[in-house]
Enzyme design. Sequence first.
Site, PDB file in Angstrom:
ATOM      1  N   LYS A  55       0.850  -1.203   0.000  1.00 20.75           N
ATOM      2  CA  LYS A  55       0.000   0.000   0.000  1.00 20.75           C
ATOM      3  C   LYS A  55       0.876   1.240   0.000  1.00 20.75           C
ATOM      4  O   LYS A  55       0.645   2.175  -0.774  1.00 20.75           O
ATOM      5  CB  LYS A  55      -0.927  -0.004   1.222  1.00 20.75           C
ATOM      6  CG  LYS A  55      -2.100  -0.956   1.058  1.00 20.75           C
ATOM      7  CD  LYS A  55      -2.875  -1.167   2.342  1.00 20.75           C
ATOM      8  CE  LYS A  55      -3.937  -2.235   2.131  1.00 20.75           C
ATOM      9  NZ  LYS A  55      -4.514  -2.764   3.356  1.00 20.75           N
ATOM     10  N   GLN A  99      -5.040  -1.463   9.522  1.00 22.45           N
ATOM     11  CA  GLN A  99      -4.925  -2.797   8.935  1.00 22.45           C
ATOM     12  C   GLN A  99      -5.553  -3.837   9.868  1.00 22.45           C
ATOM     13  O   GLN A  99      -5.183  -3.939  11.034  1.00 22.45           O
ATOM     14  CB  GLN A  99      -3.434  -3.115   8.689  1.00 22.45           C
ATOM     15  CG  GLN A  99      -3.177  -4.426   7.988  1.00 22.45           C
ATOM     16  CD  GLN A  99      -3.688  -4.438   6.545  1.00 22.45           C
ATOM     17  OE1 GLN A  99      -3.473  -3.492   5.794  1.00 22.45           O
ATOM     18  NE2 GLN A  99      -4.369  -5.505   6.161  1.00 22.45           N
ATOM     19  N   ASP A 122     -11.528   2.892   3.833  1.00 19.10           N
ATOM     20  CA  ASP A 122     -11.892   1.475   3.811  1.00 19.10           C
ATOM     21  C   ASP A 122     -13.414   1.294   3.810  1.00 19.10           C
ATOM     22  O   ASP A 122     -13.905   0.178   3.637  1.00 19.10           O
ATOM     23  CB  ASP A 122     -11.308   0.788   5.062  1.00 19.10           C
ATOM     24  CG  ASP A 122     -10.406  -0.375   4.714  1.00 19.10           C
ATOM     25  OD1 ASP A 122     -10.257  -0.676   3.512  1.00 19.10           O
ATOM     26  OD2 ASP A 122      -9.853  -0.987   5.650  1.00 19.10           O
TER      27      ASP A 122
END
Length: 298
Positions: A55, A99, A122
Site C-alpha cells: 500500500k 490494517q 476502507d
Amino acid sequence: MSQAAVIDGKAFAAGLRGRVAVAAAAFEAKAGRKAGLAVVLVGEDPASQVYVRNKGKQTIEAGMASFEHKLPADTAQADLIALVERLNADPAVDGILVQLPLPGHLDEQAVVERISPNKDVDGLTPTSTGRLALGLPGLVPCTPLGCLMLLKDRLGDLSGLDAVVIGRSILVGKPMAQLLLAESCTVTIAHSRTKNLPDVVRRADIVVAAVGRPEMVKADWLKPGATVIDVGINRVPAAEAGKTRLIGDVDYAGASAVAGAITPVPGGVGPMTIAVLLRNTLVAAHRNAGVALEGDAL
Ligand code: NDP
C-alpha cells in the site's frame, strides 16, 4: 464449448492507478499539497506487513503521501484510539486505514468507529456503511467497489440482471450486494445457511463468490454465459513439495467452460483492492480540501 473471456483485473487496476496518478498530480497543483494516506499496522502479522508495504509503495508511485504507523503488538486500545484521533485532526492525512485483523486484545469495531467518516477510505465505519445502504454518496469498501468496476467494464448496464453474492461479510458480501442493488440488479445474498446453494447460483447472470473456500463453486452451478467474479484468496499446497499457490472460491478450469467471463486468481479481483484504495483516498482528498474532482474517470 467456447471458453469464458478472462476478466483481467491486473490490467484494469494498472489503468486505474494511472488515472489516479494523473488526478493526484492535478490535485496537488490545485490544493498546494499531496493527497495523503495513513496506514496503521499493529503487531507483526507477516501477511499484514506485506499488504502495508505494498500500500505504501503504490501510494507513493501514484504521487500521494504515505504515512505508515507501526505499533507494537501489545499496544493499548487507548493509545491506538489516540493515534486515530491525531490522524483525524491532521490536515495532511486524507485517508486512514487501520490494517485488520488487530491483535485479539483490541476491539476492532471500537477502533474503526473512531475513524472520521471523511477519511474512512476502507468504507467500514457505521456512517459509510449507512450511507451506502441509504444510496447516499460516500466511501465504499475497496474490494467490492473494485468488483463492481470490473462488472461494469465487462457488462455495461447491469440493470435487471440477476446477481448472487455468496458471502455476507461486512468487508465484501454485504457492501457488494448494496452496490449491485444500486445498479438495479435483482440481488440474492447467499451464506453458510443457504439451502440448495447450487440451485440459487444457477439463476444468476452475475455470481460474486466471497467465501474463503477453495474451488467451492463448481461449473455445473453456473448458468451458461454467467459473469463470475471470484473474490476468494485461498493458499493451498502446490505440486512442488513445500510450495504453496493461490486459488479462488470458484473451480476456475471447470467454470471457464460454462461462464461468459470470469476473473482469474491471482490477477483478477486481488490487484483491484489497493488501486481502489488509492482512488478512495483521492476522492476523500478532494472532498476534504474543497477541490472539485474533474471528470468521471475515477
Ligand atoms: P468471511 O470469512 O468474513 O466471510 C465468508 C462468508 O462466506 C460468510 O458470510 C459465510 O457465511 C460464507 N460461507 C462460508 N461457508 C459457506 C458455504 N459453505 N456456503 C455458502 N457460504 C459460506 O470472509 P471475507 O468476506 O472477508 O472474504 C471472503 C474471501 O475473499 C476470502 O477468501 C478472502 O481471503 C477473500 N478476500 C479477498 C480480497 C481481495 O482483495 N481479493 C479482500 C477481502 C477478502 P456465514 O455468514 O453464514 O458464516
